[in-house]
Design an enzyme around this catalytic site. Structure first.
Site, PDB file in Angstrom:
ATOM      1  N   ASP A   1       0.833  -1.319  -0.069  1.00  0.00           N
ATOM      2  CA  ASP A   1       0.092  -0.133   0.071  1.00  0.00           C
ATOM      3  C   ASP A   1       0.911   1.213   0.114  1.00  0.00           C
ATOM      4  OD1 ASP A   1      -2.333  -1.477   0.195  1.00  0.00           O
ATOM      5  OD2 ASP A   1      -3.021  -0.848   1.960  1.00  0.00           O
TER       6      ASP A   1
ATOM      7  N   CYS B   1       1.307  -8.621   5.905  1.00  0.00           N
ATOM      8  CA  CYS B   1       0.934  -7.361   5.459  1.00  0.00           C
ATOM      9  C   CYS B   1      -0.654  -7.118   5.145  1.00  0.00           C
ATOM     10  CB  CYS B   1       1.480  -6.752   4.403  1.00  0.00           C
ATOM     11  SG  CYS B   1       2.023  -4.883   4.236  1.00  0.00           S
ATOM     12  N   ASP B   2      -1.070  -5.724   4.962  1.00  0.00           N
ATOM     13  CA  ASP B   2      -2.319  -5.275   4.996  1.00  0.00           C
ATOM     14  C   ASP B   2      -3.349  -6.212   4.389  1.00  0.00           C
ATOM     15  OD1 ASP B   2      -0.514  -3.254   5.678  1.00  0.00           O
ATOM     16  OD2 ASP B   2      -1.933  -1.813   4.854  1.00  0.00           O
ATOM     17  N   LYS B   3      -3.301  -6.654   3.301  1.00  0.00           N
ATOM     18  CA  LYS B   3      -4.207  -7.504   2.516  1.00  0.00           C
ATOM     19  C   LYS B   3      -3.828  -8.930   2.640  1.00  0.00           C
ATOM     20  CE  LYS B   3      -5.796  -3.774   1.627  1.00  0.00           C
ATOM     21  NZ  LYS B   3      -4.911  -3.022   2.340  1.00  0.00           N
TER      22      LYS B   3
ATOM     23  N   CYS C   1       5.229  -2.862   8.369  1.00  0.00           N
ATOM     24  CA  CYS C   1       5.383  -1.361   8.999  1.00  0.00           C
ATOM     25  C   CYS C   1       5.375  -1.469  10.625  1.00  0.00           C
ATOM     26  CB  CYS C   1       4.710  -0.234   8.417  1.00  0.00           C
ATOM     27  SG  CYS C   1       4.938  -0.102   6.495  1.00  0.00           S
TER      28      CYS C   1
ATOM     29  N   GLU D   1      -7.586   3.772  -0.567  1.00  0.00           N
ATOM     30  CA  GLU D   1      -7.299   4.532   0.681  1.00  0.00           C
ATOM     31  C   GLU D   1      -7.173   6.200   0.456  1.00  0.00           C
ATOM     32  OE1 GLU D   1      -4.827   1.191   3.528  1.00  0.00           O
ATOM     33  OE2 GLU D   1      -3.688   3.329   2.729  1.00  0.00           O
TER      34      GLU D   1
ATOM     35  N   SER E   1      -5.814   4.733   5.558  1.00  0.00           N
ATOM     36  CA  SER E   1      -4.910   4.049   5.996  1.00  0.00           C
ATOM     37  C   SER E   1      -4.921   3.689   7.308  1.00  0.00           C
ATOM     38  CB  SER E   1      -3.387   4.567   5.624  1.00  0.00           C
ATOM     39  OG  SER E   1      -2.301   4.255   6.576  1.00  0.00           O
TER      40      SER E   1
END
Length: 573
Positions: free
Chosen positions: A78, A119-121, A188, A452, A479
């Protein structure tokens, strides 16, 4: 009952020679077959080292009598997509990763799965795949990176960039911070969507205790990977499946931990999608009830003071669960084959909760600096706010913990934009003033893949004047790093004829996080009654014509035709 891999060998005589050609032995053909599915690749820092973790998992499977095989479908970053048209691929990538895992597991006739992602997804995609397949499964969270100088993290780069554009910092300082914002591999180090979903994978019971948010590549993470390989064989032998673990109780545990931790609002896309895969329903009303009742206790960026690489050092997920034990379903089953309560008891017996906070000592911190006791929470209400009203009949979401208290109720004038980019330029051109409500529409799942709106939130949050005087309402999403009064996931979205489609400049909008309200309450700067406001919206909608589809082919063409509403999880229907 015969294992899937053996049943398929009985049906298809070509399987054996093809696998022998891959270097398998005849003995391998008779062993339980375990898929090790990763998002390994060179796409971002939390994917580059996953092949190494996969080898450790493979060793654990092999020494426990299984035959592992590694497959992968890499994810997207992202941070790399942010602010560009490519961000529209972010949420749809969750569907692609889940489908790839489904395809690999079914196409390879596997008996069980270990998923490795951070990670995010990717984490929610693997959780969705685990539930869709309902084969014995363990998720191994891929860990987090170290923070930069003075605990500087990636989410702060956008703030620094905004300050650079305003002439508030020198270019040399900006370049230094950029260079050192991501000092190691891993997800992150702020508590965004990646950290949130790693934490929730333990709350859901599909990850081993103390496996989330470890420092990437540390020796303990390699030990966890090997243990994951051993554990998949244990639960395969016991016949434990994800559908037995991810129940209504597990979903409520995840919402409780989300609300108490100040996690990313993106989890409110992923948890309903997971519920759907499990054949369950997770409504906004249930989420609101939980979040309003549980205290907010986790002191991590962006809602708190510290990076999330310190959470594991404080005891990780189970230290949070220990503090929240009166709010959790402790009888929920986990991939250990034991309940949440039994896992807690085992860690207590081992002295885990006394030993781990010693890792904070070198930072001059104590356990309570990271995880507040529920008797002294950061806030008595959970971090997540659910809103409804004449602008969001099906609901909207906000991160209450990232909003200054004086803005929990806000009345402002609408400034309407049909894209994030136009809104960003308006902010830096000085066209957004205190008292404005920035409205960004046609950014929902069906319109644009639900990107986002991070640079809008950072443009506002980094401006001392606007950060506490301007709100944002959108059918897009944010985000996990976003701060300020940001209302997202407005449903139904504008492209589907939602009321946001007909908001005009100068309309008065009331936002109330504590009462859960997002309402149009006036036009041309004049207040009207609730009945009149409803009439205004209805009259305007009579003349509304949705814009033509932005995408007619490819992944975004498919996603924007078939995605469900944000409140349902934005999954492909």
């Amino acid at each position: 009952m015969r294992r899937i891999s053996q049943r398929m060998r009985g049906i298809n005589p070509e399987i054996d020679p093809l696998r022998l050609a891959c270097g398998w032995s005849k003995e391998d053909l008779r062993k339980p077959l375990i898929l090790i599915e990763t998002v390994g690749g060179e796409s971002m820092p939390c994917s580059t080292y996953l092949d190494d973790l996969a080898q450790d998992v493979k060793d654990g499977v092999t020494e426990s009598g299984g035959r592992p095989a590694r497959y992968s479908c890499t994810d997207l970053c992202d941070g790399i997509l942010q602010g560009t048209d490519a961000m529209s691929y972010s949420l749809p990538s969750r569907e692609v990763i889940a489908m790839a895992a489904e395809m690999h597991a079914r196409g390879g006739h596997f008996d069980g799965c270990v998923f490795i992602s951070g990670c995010d997804k990717a984490v929610p995609a693997h959780l969705m795949a685990a539930l869709r397949l309902d084969l014995p499964a363990v998720l191994l969270p891929a860990g987090v990176m170290e923070s930069g100088p003075e605990w500087y993290t990636l989410d702060m780069v956008a703030t620094s960039y905004a300050k650079l554009r305003r002439g508030e910092i020198q270019k040399e300082e900006y370049e230094f911070l950029k260079e050192h914002a991501c000092p190691t591999e891993g997800a992150c180090a702020f508590f965004g969507t990646a950290g949130t979903m790693q934490l929730l994978s333990e709350a859901l019971g599909l990850a081993l205790p103390a496996s989330a948010l470890l420092p990437a590549r540390c020796f303990l993470q390699r030990r966890q990977a090997r243990q994951a390989g051993q554990q998949i064989m244990a639960i395969l032998n016991k016949g434990i499946r994800p559908s037995q673990i991810v129940t209504d109780k597990a979903l409520e545990n995840a919402v409780t931990v989300l609300a108490a931790s100040g996690g990313s609002t993106n989890a409110l896309l992923h948890l309903p999608a997971l519920a759907h895969e499990a054949g369950l329903t997770l409504s906004y009303d249930r989420i609101k009830k939980i979040s309003d009742a549980v205290p907010f206790i986790l002191n991590l960026y962006p809602s708190g003071a510290y990076p999330d690489d310190l959470l594991w050092r404080a005891g990780g997920a189970y230290a949070v669960f220990r503090e929240l034990k009166d709010y959790l379903h402790l009888d929920a089953l986990t991939v250990t084959g034991k309940t949440l309560a039994a896992n807690l008891a085992q860690l207590e017996k081992e002295g885990y909760f006394q030993k781990m906070p010693r890792l904070l000592a070198k930072f001059g911190l104590s356990l309570a600096d990271i995880i507040r006791p529920v008797s002294r929470p950061i806030s008595k209400k959970g971090a997540i706010a659910i809103l409804k009203g004449n602008l969001a009949p099906e609901g909207a979401v906000a991160k209450r913990s990232a909003v200054p208290a004086k803005m929990h109720r806000f009345l402002g004038r609408a400034k309407v934009f049909d894209s994030q980019r136009d809104a960003v330029e308006a902010i830096f051109a000085g066209k957004i003033k205190p008292g404005d409500v920035v409205v960004i529409r046609f950014e929902g799942p069906r319109a644009n893949g639900m990107p986002e709106q991070f640079y809008v939130t950072e443009g506002l949050a980094s401006d001392n004047k606007l950060s506490t005087s301007v709100a944002l309402v959108t059918d897009g999403r944010f985000s996990g790093a976003s701060k300020g009064l940001c209302i997202g996931h407005v449903s139904p979205e504008a492209a589907q004829g939602g009321p946001l489609a007909v908001v005009r400049d100068g309309d008065l909008i009331l936002l109330d996080l504590n009462r859960g309200i997002v309402d149009l309450v006036g036009e041309r700067g004049r207040r009207v009654s609730a009945r009149q406001a409803t009439g205004i919206i209805q009259e305007r909608l009579k003349g509304f014509k949705p814009p033509p589809p932005r995408y007619k082919k490819g992944l975004l063409g498919l996603y924007t035709r078939a995605a469900t509403s944000a409140w349902e999880g934005g999954y492909l229907s």
